[in-house]
Design a protein around this motif. Structure first.
Motif, PDB file in Angstrom:
ATOM      1  N   ASP A   1      25.588  39.806  -6.368  1.00 39.39           N
ATOM      2  CA  ASP A   1      25.491  41.207  -6.779  1.00 39.39           C
ATOM      3  C   ASP A   1      25.306  41.330  -8.289  1.00 39.39           C
ATOM      4  O   ASP A   1      24.510  42.140  -8.765  1.00 39.39           O
ATOM      5  N   LEU A   2      26.067  40.523  -9.033  1.00 45.58           N
ATOM      6  CA  LEU A   2      25.981  40.570 -10.488  1.00 45.58           C
ATOM      7  C   LEU A   2      24.586  40.190 -10.967  1.00 45.58           C
ATOM      8  O   LEU A   2      23.963  40.909 -11.775  1.00 45.58           O
ATOM      9  N   PHE A   3      24.063  39.074 -10.496  1.00 47.27           N
ATOM     10  CA  PHE A   3      22.774  38.596 -10.991  1.00 47.27           C
ATOM     11  C   PHE A   3      21.632  39.504 -10.540  1.00 47.27           C
ATOM     12  O   PHE A   3      20.691  39.755 -11.297  1.00 47.27           O
ATOM     13  N   ARG A   4      21.707  40.024  -9.314  1.00 53.62           N
ATOM     14  CA  ARG A   4      20.677  40.954  -8.861  1.00 53.62           C
ATOM     15  C   ARG A   4      20.715  42.249  -9.672  1.00 53.62           C
ATOM     16  O   ARG A   4      19.668  42.822 -10.013  1.00 53.62           O
ATOM     17  N   THR A   5      21.916  42.703  -9.984  1.00 52.57           N
ATOM     18  CA  THR A   5      22.049  43.930 -10.774  1.00 52.57           C
ATOM     19  C   THR A   5      21.499  43.723 -12.172  1.00 52.57           C
ATOM     20  O   THR A   5      20.813  44.596 -12.722  1.00 52.57           O
ATOM     21  N   MET A   6      21.777  42.575 -12.762  1.00 54.09           N
ATOM     22  CA  MET A   6      21.195  42.273 -14.069  1.00 54.09           C
ATOM     23  C   MET A   6      19.673  42.368 -14.019  1.00 54.09           C
ATOM     24  O   MET A   6      19.045  43.022 -14.864  1.00 54.09           O
ATOM     25  N   LEU A   7      19.076  41.724 -13.024  1.00 49.13           N
ATOM     26  CA  LEU A   7      17.612  41.722 -12.950  1.00 49.13           C
ATOM     27  C   LEU A   7      17.053  43.130 -12.794  1.00 49.13           C
ATOM     28  O   LEU A   7      16.016  43.462 -13.378  1.00 49.13           O
ATOM     29  N   ARG A   8      17.740  43.975 -12.012  1.00 46.05           N
ATOM     30  CA  ARG A   8      17.246  45.344 -11.838  1.00 46.05           C
ATOM     31  C   ARG A   8      17.225  46.103 -13.159  1.00 46.05           C
ATOM     32  O   ARG A   8      16.446  47.037 -13.329  1.00 46.05           O
ATOM     33  N   HIS A   9      18.098  45.680 -14.086  1.00 44.85           N
ATOM     34  CA  HIS A   9      18.148  46.320 -15.402  1.00 44.85           C
ATOM     35  C   HIS A   9      17.395  45.508 -16.458  1.00 44.85           C
ATOM     36  O   HIS A   9      17.597  45.688 -17.648  1.00 44.85           O
ATOM     37  N   ARG A  10      16.519  44.593 -15.988  1.00 43.99           N
ATOM     38  CA  ARG A  10      15.674  43.779 -16.864  1.00 43.99           C
ATOM     39  C   ARG A  10      16.491  42.851 -17.764  1.00 43.99           C
ATOM     40  O   ARG A  10      16.096  42.553 -18.892  1.00 43.99           O
ATOM     41  N   VAL A  11      17.606  42.399 -17.243  1.00 44.51           N
ATOM     42  CA  VAL A  11      18.452  41.424 -17.928  1.00 44.51           C
ATOM     43  C   VAL A  11      18.308  40.099 -17.185  1.00 44.51           C
ATOM     44  O   VAL A  11      18.656  40.004 -16.001  1.00 44.51           O
ATOM     45  N   LYS A  12      17.794  39.074 -17.846  1.00 43.98           N
ATOM     46  CA  LYS A  12      17.629  37.758 -17.227  1.00 43.98           C
ATOM     47  C   LYS A  12      18.934  36.985 -17.314  1.00 43.98           C
ATOM     48  O   LYS A  12      19.411  36.678 -18.411  1.00 43.98           O
ATOM     49  N   PRO A  13      19.595  36.644 -16.188  1.00 38.31           N
ATOM     50  CA  PRO A  13      20.802  35.808 -16.253  1.00 38.31           C
ATOM     51  C   PRO A  13      20.508  34.484 -16.963  1.00 38.31           C
ATOM     52  O   PRO A  13      19.577  33.769 -16.599  1.00 38.31           O
ATOM     53  N   TYR A  14      21.305  34.208 -17.981  1.00 35.53           N
ATOM     54  CA  TYR A  14      21.046  33.084 -18.890  1.00 35.53           C
ATOM     55  C   TYR A  14      22.123  32.021 -18.755  1.00 35.53           C
ATOM     56  O   TYR A  14      21.829  30.866 -18.442  1.00 35.53           O
ATOM     57  N   TYR A  15      23.368  32.392 -18.973  1.00 25.49           N
ATOM     58  CA  TYR A  15      24.490  31.458 -18.870  1.00 25.49           C
ATOM     59  C   TYR A  15      25.556  32.004 -17.926  1.00 25.49           C
ATOM     60  O   TYR A  15      25.885  33.200 -17.964  1.00 25.49           O
ATOM     61  N   LEU A  16      26.106  31.111 -17.104  1.00 27.15           N
ATOM     62  CA  LEU A  16      27.381  31.343 -16.425  1.00 27.15           C
ATOM     63  C   LEU A  16      28.350  30.344 -17.033  1.00 27.15           C
ATOM     64  O   LEU A  16      28.166  29.128 -16.904  1.00 27.15           O
ATOM     65  N   HIS A  17      29.353  30.846 -17.747  1.00 25.06           N
ATOM     66  CA  HIS A  17      30.266  29.986 -18.487  1.00 25.06           C
ATOM     67  C   HIS A  17      31.476  29.607 -17.643  1.00 25.06           C
ATOM     68  O   HIS A  17      32.081  30.470 -16.985  1.00 25.06           O
ATOM     69  N   GLN A  18      31.848  28.359 -17.712  1.00 24.80           N
ATOM     70  CA  GLN A  18      33.171  27.943 -17.274  1.00 24.80           C
ATOM     71  C   GLN A  18      34.177  28.503 -18.280  1.00 24.80           C
ATOM     72  O   GLN A  18      33.910  28.566 -19.472  1.00 24.80           O
ATOM     73  N   LEU A  19      35.323  28.932 -17.799  1.00 18.31           N
ATOM     74  CA  LEU A  19      36.341  29.525 -18.665  1.00 18.31           C
ATOM     75  C   LEU A  19      36.760  28.567 -19.770  1.00 18.31           C
ATOM     76  O   LEU A  19      37.030  27.388 -19.527  1.00 18.31           O
ATOM     77  N   ASP A  20      36.805  29.082 -21.011  1.00 17.53           N
ATOM     78  CA  ASP A  20      37.387  28.314 -22.110  1.00 17.53           C
ATOM     79  C   ASP A  20      38.907  28.409 -22.031  1.00 17.53           C
ATOM     80  O   ASP A  20      39.460  29.435 -21.642  1.00 17.53           O
ATOM     81  N   HIS A  21      39.576  27.340 -22.450  1.00 19.79           N
ATOM     82  CA  HIS A  21      41.021  27.246 -22.277  1.00 19.79           C
ATOM     83  C   HIS A  21      41.772  27.914 -23.425  1.00 19.79           C
ATOM     84  O   HIS A  21      42.480  27.279 -24.198  1.00 19.79           O
ATOM     85  N   ALA A  22      41.629  29.230 -23.520  1.00 20.69           N
ATOM     86  CA  ALA A  22      42.388  30.007 -24.505  1.00 20.69           C
ATOM     87  C   ALA A  22      43.805  30.223 -23.987  1.00 20.69           C
ATOM     88  O   ALA A  22      44.044  30.210 -22.775  1.00 20.69           O
ATOM     89  N   PRO A  23      44.777  30.431 -24.871  1.00 17.57           N
ATOM     90  CA  PRO A  23      46.157  30.595 -24.442  1.00 17.57           C
ATOM     91  C   PRO A  23      46.327  31.771 -23.475  1.00 17.57           C
ATOM     92  O   PRO A  23      45.739  32.846 -23.663  1.00 17.57           O
TER      93      PRO A  23
END
Length: 332
Positions: free
Chosen positions: A259-281
């Motif tokens: 849903d997220l990636f399809r919604t991005m494309l509908r708004h002309r946003v190209k999915p670029y990165y899916l980040h693994q969570l950084d280990h912040a406190p």
């Protein structure tokens, strides 16, 4: 879920008492959350508050922005500076980790404060705004560093700057002969879309290639107001990319990611990165193991177009930079 009626407040909610008054946390939670706000900044814009369903304990928008007492518990593997920015800072406001590109952080204020942010120890409403002298020194560093071909404005959120200040920074960077690409990382078009005025969009007009990388983690963040903001940017010629963080309780299912990636494309946003969570406190509750992330992407491979396919990446400890996590495919 349809967007809820506008709450009674018109400014960002910045403390536990305000969240309780808006009905976003129970009154009984306020004392515990006041301890959180003493350490980490809180901000929930009216645009985001309207998207939260306070009757849903698992609401994916609330999970991103509403503080919880667990944030004060630091797991053994969590780090104050998980991306090691400080070690790669040649002058204030600049991070130079890769040979051909560098970050410029003109301020440390954001419209909202994500509860999983890897810079949550330093961002806040005081802004961390570079002085004119510091900004001049940072831009001079780019001018005298010919190996850097890409300047990435981040923070904080660069779109919190006035159109005049943002435009001046971009113009000076664009005038540097060896700078070939400009990039802006922001949450503003979804988190505070009213900030994306015609003047702000015009400030991003430059002969140098400019990419705006939008941080969004759930399809519901793309409200009607966000759609208007993104359309204004694309009409101004800004190229839109999307980056997301894989988060437990927000987008940790194939359905949510699709849903997220399809919604991005509908708004002309190209999915670029899916980040693994950084280990912040204090962020352990958001952790999705990489093997689970790979499995989710495998499920998506034949369900979405390649246009909707981001690179799944993880920041290596000690500032060693990003590496792709896969998945790995068998051929044959």
């Amino acid at each position: 879920m349809p967007e809820a009626p506008a709450p009674h407040h018109t400014r960002a909610l910045r403390d536990a008492a305000g969240l309780a008054a808006a009905g976003l946390v129970p009154a009984a939670a306020v004392p515990g959350l006041e301890a959180v706000q003493a350490r980490y900044s809180i901000a929930v814009t009216p645009a985001m508050a309207r998207l939260i369903d306070p009757t849903d304990a698992a609401d994916p928008i609330a999970a991103q922005y509403i503080p919880r007492a667990e944030e004060l518990v630091t797991a053994p593997h969590e780090l104050l500076d998980p991306t090691a920015d400080e070690a790669f800072t040649p002058v204030p406001g600049v991070v130079h980790r890769y040979p051909d590109r560098a970050l410029l952080k003109p301020l440390l204020a954001c419209p909202v404060y994500c509860r999983f942010c890897f810079r949550r120890e330093v961002v806040g409403p005081d802004g961390g705004l570079l002085t004119e002298a510091e900004l001049d020194a940072a831009l001079a560093w780019f001018e005298r560093t010919p190996g850097v071909r890409e300047a990435i404005l981040t923070g904080g959120d660069p779109l919190m700057l006035s159109p005049r200040r943002l435009g001046a920074i971009l113009a000076r960077l664009a005038a540097i002969p060896h700078i070939e690409v400009l990039r802006i990382h922001t949450r503003v078009p979804v988190a505070d879309p009213g900030r994306v005025t015609a003047a702000l969009a015009a400030a991003m007009g430059t002969e140098t290639a400019l990419y705006l990388c939008l941080h969004a983690n759930h399809a519901r963040e793309f409200s009607s107001a966000a759609a208007t903001a993104l359309a204004r940017l694309t009409q101004a010629g800004v190229v839109l990319l999307g980056q997301s963080v894989l988060l437990r309780g927000v987008n940790d299912s194939a359905h949510a990611l699709e849903d997220l990636f399809r919604t991005m494309l509908r708004h002309r946003v190209k999915p670029y990165y899916l980040h693994q969570l950084d280990h912040a406190p204090g962020t352990a509750r958001f952790e999705v193991p990489p093997e689970e992330g790979r499995a989710l992407l495998r499920q998506l491979r034949h369900r979405v177009t390649g246009l909707a396919w981001p690179t799944y990446v993880q920041e290596r400890p000690g500032g060693a930079g990003k590496v792709p996590l896969g998945p790995v495919w068998e051929v044959g």
